[in-house]
Write a protein that holds these residues in place. Structure first.
Motif, PDB file in Angstrom:
ATOM      1  N   LEU A  67       0.843  -1.192   0.000  1.00  0.00           N
ATOM      2  CA  LEU A  67       0.000   0.000   0.000  1.00  0.00           C
ATOM      3  C   LEU A  67       0.882   1.248   0.000  1.00  0.00           C
ATOM      4  O   LEU A  67       1.882   1.319   0.728  1.00  0.00           O
ATOM      5  N   PRO A  68       0.556   2.248  -0.816  1.00  0.00           N
ATOM      6  CA  PRO A  68       1.420   3.446  -0.913  1.00  0.00           C
ATOM      7  C   PRO A  68       1.519   4.192   0.404  1.00  0.00           C
ATOM      8  O   PRO A  68       0.540   4.347   1.135  1.00  0.00           O
ATOM      9  N   GLN A  69       2.729   4.653   0.715  1.00  0.00           N
ATOM     10  CA  GLN A  69       2.973   5.528   1.859  1.00  0.00           C
ATOM     11  C   GLN A  69       4.006   6.568   1.445  1.00  0.00           C
ATOM     12  O   GLN A  69       5.084   6.219   0.958  1.00  0.00           O
ATOM     13  N   THR A  70       3.691   7.816   1.631  1.00  0.00           N
ATOM     14  CA  THR A  70       4.639   8.903   1.347  1.00  0.00           C
ATOM     15  C   THR A  70       5.791   8.856   2.368  1.00  0.00           C
ATOM     16  O   THR A  70       5.536   8.670   3.560  1.00  0.00           O
ATOM     17  N   ILE A  87       6.496  -1.840   2.131  1.00  0.00           N
ATOM     18  CA  ILE A  87       6.490  -0.955   3.299  1.00  0.00           C
ATOM     19  C   ILE A  87       7.207  -1.610   4.473  1.00  0.00           C
ATOM     20  O   ILE A  87       7.943  -0.957   5.208  1.00  0.00           O
ATOM     21  N   GLU A  94       9.536   3.053  14.097  1.00  0.00           N
ATOM     22  CA  GLU A  94       9.242   3.299  12.688  1.00  0.00           C
ATOM     23  C   GLU A  94       8.439   2.153  12.083  1.00  0.00           C
ATOM     24  O   GLU A  94       7.498   2.385  11.314  1.00  0.00           O
ATOM     25  N   ARG A 107       4.945   2.613  13.237  1.00  0.00           N
ATOM     26  CA  ARG A 107       4.265   3.709  12.514  1.00  0.00           C
ATOM     27  C   ARG A 107       3.776   3.230  11.154  1.00  0.00           C
ATOM     28  O   ARG A 107       2.642   3.513  10.754  1.00  0.00           O
ATOM     29  N   ARG A 108       4.609   2.489  10.447  1.00  0.00           N
ATOM     30  CA  ARG A 108       4.216   2.007   9.120  1.00  0.00           C
ATOM     31  C   ARG A 108       3.040   1.033   9.193  1.00  0.00           C
ATOM     32  O   ARG A 108       2.142   1.062   8.349  1.00  0.00           O
ATOM     33  N   LEU A 157      -0.179   3.037   9.694  1.00  0.00           N
ATOM     34  CA  LEU A 157      -0.631   3.681   8.467  1.00  0.00           C
ATOM     35  C   LEU A 157      -1.259   2.677   7.508  1.00  0.00           C
ATOM     36  O   LEU A 157      -2.235   2.992   6.818  1.00  0.00           O
ATOM     37  N   ILE A 158      -0.702   1.462   7.458  1.00  0.00           N
ATOM     38  CA  ILE A 158      -1.332   0.406   6.656  1.00  0.00           C
ATOM     39  C   ILE A 158      -2.713   0.085   7.203  1.00  0.00           C
ATOM     40  O   ILE A 158      -3.692  -0.024   6.453  1.00  0.00           O
ATOM     41  N   SER A 212      -5.200   2.723   6.205  1.00  0.00           N
ATOM     42  CA  SER A 212      -5.651   2.600   4.823  1.00  0.00           C
ATOM     43  C   SER A 212      -6.703   1.508   4.684  1.00  0.00           C
ATOM     44  O   SER A 212      -7.722   1.681   4.012  1.00  0.00           O
ATOM     45  N   TYR A 227      -3.582   9.145  16.132  1.00  0.00           N
ATOM     46  CA  TYR A 227      -4.557   9.299  15.048  1.00  0.00           C
ATOM     47  C   TYR A 227      -5.989   9.022  15.504  1.00  0.00           C
ATOM     48  O   TYR A 227      -6.914   9.049  14.690  1.00  0.00           O
TER      49      TYR A 227
END
Length: 379
Positions: A237-240, A248, A289, A292-293, A296-297, A300, A332
């Motif tokens: 999945l895209p992550q900036t 990821i 880290e 965190r990733r 974010l997944i 999404s 979040y």
């Protein structure tokens, strides 16, 4: 001339037979009185069905009940030589094989790393043969959990590309029985659904972390595999600012993060977790880290599917990583509340799922064969 429909007595006997077989598989050997209480059948019905099952070689005497008052009553159980199913978990390094009987009991187990340039099929078959040496009875089927995308016809798509079902066909030919191939994370999700943290949830996403990160998605109590088996490939999945299509979280990502932090690039995530446990502040940064990733997944996935909870599995059950995930999720929470639970089985969930599916498939196969009368030959 068409074959006439089975009469009511034949149908009733079949239904009663399945009820007794299921009771014996679920609860083990029982007396006639216990079977009457479990199934609600009369003593006459139980006696008649047990006579039929005994003549079919499906049940056998299994000791006596000396715990209740009165004369000792004989127990009956599923025949120990009905046969077995193999549950197999394959990862990138090794194969873990378990043989189960129709009750779901583990009867034999072997685990070994793949040889350097050996054949996966031959290796798995050798482990199964090693398990069978101590047992008596046929091998009816195998359920195999593998990393990679598994298509509806049992084909595997991994880093080497699609195999067109070659692995499944070769293993079935070598073992001489039916083989069902499943994605390993999907099997882990089934384990959580049937007997783990997801048992009371209508929907959840299992986030299983080992060499990479995959998701097993359950919606309305049903595992969602997707049209082509791709459902759950959340590691891409895209992550900036990570480029689209780049992973990821996986072993290579852990190495890259370690390089940037001045840590050992050859160390695994488990090694970094152990270092963080010892108080290594830099290792803790790496774990933060990764946490965190993962959040974010989950975010999404949550925006699309809105599951009741996310279950953390595999290496993600480590308390430090769970803490990191929950810490980020709290940041979040106002925008997107996410609920995280911990897997009941940890890294063993894929094998637990394979065992459950193998035992269930074995019961269905055996019981149907036992209760289906042979077709009469026409003259």
């Amino acid at each position: 001339m068409s074959r006439p429909l089975a009469g009511p007595q034949s149908l009733l006997r079949t239904l009663n037979g399945r009820a007794i077989l299921e009771a014996l598989a679920r609860s083990g050997p029982q007396t006639r009185a216990e079977l009457m209480a479990t199934t609600g059948l009369s003593r006459t019905a139980v006696t008649q069905v047990l006579r039929m099952l005994d003549s079919a070689g499906a049940v056998a005497a299994a000791g006596v009940d000396r715990d209740t008052r009165g004369p000792a009553a004989g127990r009956v159980g599923l025949h120990p030589r009905l046969g077995f199913a193999a549950a197999v978990h394959v990862d990138h390094h090794a194969a873990h094989v378990v043989l189960v009987d129709a009750t779901g009991a583990v009867r034999a187990e072997q685990h070994a790393a793949f040889p350097g340039n050996g054949d996966r099929v031959a290796h798995i078959a050798a482990l199964i043969d090693g398990c069978r040496r101590a047992l008596h009875g046929p091998l009816h089927l195998a359920v195999v959990g593998v990393p990679g995308i598994v298509t509806a016809d049992g084909g595997i798509r991994d880093d080497l590309g699609p195999d067109g079902g070659a692995f499944r066909a070769a293993l079935a030919d070598t073992l001489g029985c039916a083989v069902r191939v499943e994605n390993d994370v999907n099997l882990a999700a089934l384990a959580e659904l049937t007997s783990g943290a997801g048992g009371k949830l209508a929907s959840f996403a299992l986030l299983h972390l080992d060499d990479g990160l995959g998701a097993g998605i359950v919606l309305d109590g049903i595992l969602h595999r997707g049209f082509s088996g791709v459902a759950g490939e959340v590691a891409y999945l895209p992550q900036t600012p990570i480029p689209i299509g780049a992973p990821i979280v996986n072993d290579a990502v852990v190495g890259d993060l370690a390089l940037g932090l001045g840590l050992d690039v050859d160390a695994s995530l488990v090694d970094h977790l152990a270092a963080a446990d010892r108080g290594d502040e830099t290792a803790l940064q790496l774990i933060a880290e990764i946490g965190r990733r993962i959040v974010l997944i989950a975010g999404s996935v949550g925006l699309v599917l809105d599951p009741e909870a996310f279950i953390l599995g595999g290496d993600a059950v480590h308390p430090l990583l769970v803490d990191a995930i929950e810490h980020v999720a709290a940041e979040y929470a106002a925008q997107l509340p996410l609920r995280f639970l911990v897997s009941s089985f940890g890294p063993e969930a894929p094998l637990v799922g394979a065992v459950g599916e193998a035992a269930s498939a074995l019961r269905a196969s055996l019981f149907t064969g036992i209760l289906t009368p042979p077709a009469k030959s026409s003259r």
